[in-house]
Scaffold this motif. Sequence first.
Motif, PDB file in Angstrom:
ATOM      1  N   LEU A 207      40.695 -63.070  43.532  1.00 33.15           N
ATOM      2  CA  LEU A 207      40.442 -64.480  43.235  1.00 33.15           C
ATOM      3  C   LEU A 207      39.023 -64.634  42.684  1.00 33.15           C
ATOM      4  O   LEU A 207      38.060 -64.197  43.317  1.00 33.15           O
ATOM      5  CB  LEU A 207      40.609 -65.296  44.526  1.00 33.15           C
ATOM      6  CG  LEU A 207      40.073 -66.728  44.544  1.00 33.15           C
ATOM      7  CD1 LEU A 207      40.776 -67.581  43.499  1.00 33.15           C
ATOM      8  CD2 LEU A 207      40.283 -67.331  45.919  1.00 33.15           C
TER       9      LEU A 207
ATOM     10  N   CYS B   9      50.668 -70.989  42.715  1.00 34.90           N
ATOM     11  CA  CYS B   9      49.587 -70.728  43.665  1.00 34.90           C
ATOM     12  C   CYS B   9      50.045 -71.080  45.083  1.00 34.90           C
ATOM     13  O   CYS B   9      50.862 -71.984  45.289  1.00 34.90           O
ATOM     14  CB  CYS B   9      48.361 -71.563  43.288  1.00 34.90           C
ATOM     15  SG  CYS B   9      46.926 -71.177  44.319  1.00 34.90           S
TER      16      CYS B   9
ATOM     17  N   LEU C 223      47.076 -65.676  38.444  1.00 41.86           N
ATOM     18  CA  LEU C 223      47.673 -64.408  38.866  1.00 41.86           C
ATOM     19  C   LEU C 223      49.084 -64.587  39.419  1.00 41.86           C
ATOM     20  O   LEU C 223      49.929 -63.718  39.246  1.00 41.86           O
ATOM     21  CB  LEU C 223      46.791 -63.733  39.922  1.00 41.86           C
ATOM     22  CG  LEU C 223      45.492 -63.098  39.419  1.00 41.86           C
ATOM     23  CD1 LEU C 223      44.685 -62.555  40.583  1.00 41.86           C
ATOM     24  CD2 LEU C 223      45.779 -61.986  38.419  1.00 41.86           C
ATOM     25  N   CYS C 224      49.323 -65.702  40.099  1.00 37.51           N
ATOM     26  CA  CYS C 224      50.682 -65.949  40.628  1.00 37.51           C
ATOM     27  C   CYS C 224      51.341 -67.047  39.802  1.00 37.51           C
ATOM     28  O   CYS C 224      50.664 -67.942  39.310  1.00 37.51           O
ATOM     29  CB  CYS C 224      50.631 -66.430  42.067  1.00 37.51           C
ATOM     30  SG  CYS C 224      49.603 -65.435  43.131  1.00 37.51           S
TER      31      CYS C 224
ATOM     32  N   CYS D 237      42.627 -69.553  38.044  1.00 35.57           N
ATOM     33  CA  CYS D 237      43.421 -68.350  38.349  1.00 35.57           C
ATOM     34  C   CYS D 237      44.891 -68.552  37.971  1.00 35.57           C
ATOM     35  O   CYS D 237      45.477 -69.598  38.245  1.00 35.57           O
ATOM     36  CB  CYS D 237      43.317 -68.051  39.845  1.00 35.57           C
ATOM     37  SG  CYS D 237      44.207 -66.565  40.308  1.00 35.57           S
TER      38      CYS D 237
ATOM     39  N   CYS E 124      45.477 -67.411  49.915  1.00 37.23           N
ATOM     40  CA  CYS E 124      45.594 -66.819  48.576  1.00 37.23           C
ATOM     41  C   CYS E 124      46.334 -65.477  48.665  1.00 37.23           C
ATOM     42  O   CYS E 124      46.068 -64.673  49.552  1.00 37.23           O
ATOM     43  CB  CYS E 124      44.193 -66.620  48.011  1.00 37.23           C
ATOM     44  SG  CYS E 124      44.165 -65.755  46.443  1.00 37.23           S
ATOM     45  N   ASN E 125      47.251 -65.263  47.729  1.00 36.05           N
ATOM     46  CA  ASN E 125      48.044 -64.023  47.732  1.00 36.05           C
ATOM     47  C   ASN E 125      47.231 -62.791  47.338  1.00 36.05           C
ATOM     48  O   ASN E 125      47.630 -61.666  47.620  1.00 36.05           O
ATOM     49  CB  ASN E 125      49.206 -64.149  46.739  1.00 36.05           C
ATOM     50  CG  ASN E 125      50.178 -65.233  47.140  1.00 36.05           C
ATOM     51  OD1 ASN E 125      50.433 -65.419  48.326  1.00 36.05           O
ATOM     52  ND2 ASN E 125      50.711 -65.948  46.164  1.00 36.05           N
ATOM     53  N   HIS E 126      46.140 -63.009  46.617  1.00 38.55           N
ATOM     54  CA  HIS E 126      45.326 -61.886  46.126  1.00 38.55           C
ATOM     55  C   HIS E 126      43.858 -62.222  46.304  1.00 38.55           C
ATOM     56  O   HIS E 126      43.106 -62.311  45.319  1.00 38.55           O
ATOM     57  CB  HIS E 126      45.600 -61.619  44.640  1.00 38.55           C
ATOM     58  CG  HIS E 126      47.044 -61.404  44.316  1.00 38.55           C
ATOM     59  ND1 HIS E 126      47.688 -60.207  44.561  1.00 38.55           N
ATOM     60  CD2 HIS E 126      47.981 -62.235  43.794  1.00 38.55           C
ATOM     61  CE1 HIS E 126      48.956 -60.307  44.193  1.00 38.55           C
ATOM     62  NE2 HIS E 126      49.159 -61.528  43.729  1.00 38.55           N
TER      63      HIS E 126
HETATM   64  S1  SF4 Z   1      47.377 -67.685  45.353  1.00 36.09           S
HETATM   65 FE1  SF4 Z   1      45.361 -66.858  44.811  1.00 36.09          FE
HETATM   66  S2  SF4 Z   1      45.816 -65.268  43.295  1.00 36.09           S
HETATM   67 FE2  SF4 Z   1      47.631 -66.589  43.380  1.00 36.09          FE
HETATM   68  S3  SF4 Z   1      47.292 -68.176  41.792  1.00 36.09           S
HETATM   69 FE3  SF4 Z   1      46.485 -68.989  43.742  1.00 36.09          FE
HETATM   70  S4  SF4 Z   1      44.297 -68.495  43.654  1.00 36.09           S
HETATM   71 FE4  SF4 Z   1      45.340 -67.166  42.171  1.00 36.09          FE
END
Ligand code: SF4
Length: 185
Positions: free
Chosen positions: A139, A125, A121-122, A119, A133-135
């Motif tokens: 995920l 992490c 996305l951020c 992942c 997890c932010n999303h």
């Molecule tokens: S917090 Fe979640 S969405 Fe962000 S990088 Fe980590 S696994 Fe991915």
Amino acid sequence: MYQTRRYLADISIDKYLEEYVDIPQFLELCKACPNYNRKWSCPPYDFKPEDYWNKYGKMHVIGTKIIFDEATINQKYATEEIINIVKTVIKKEQSLLFDELLALEEKYPGSISLAAGSCSLCENCARPDSNACNHADKLRYSIESLGGNVDKTVKKLLGLELQWMREGNLPEYFLLVSALLTPSI
Ligand code: SF4
């Protein structure tokens, strides 16, 4: 500079688990990766990967071939330049693919996608700070993070070979390997 081409293959989860998944072997490889225990998309997990696979009945493998044109392949690049091209191209295609996979999940109720890679996305992490997890809704795990043999999947199911960079040159193509897992009927 490049074009993309799609390759598809279907396999039952039972057969994939039997012939393509080796959780202890790939867990050892994951341990050598900087993302191990630092991204929520990567091992170690608080669930058993085999239980995850077994929630589904079928795997639809989706290979995205990123094919560079001849001029691009033949050109010599400084290491920095290659890293930048790869980062830009792969990031863009991963992002397009991710949206496409989420749309497929909507189209096929009960399905879940496996992303092409860990992942991103951020920018950072949340896992190293022990934050959730932010999303979590977005995920997605990857085939390899659940013990799947991507090299064998590419060869035997998609009829392709993974390619690697040579010093100063881009490979002819990169492959992003993702999947959609659908429920047992
Ligand atoms: S917090 Fe979640 S969405 Fe962000 S990088 Fe980590 S696994 Fe991915």
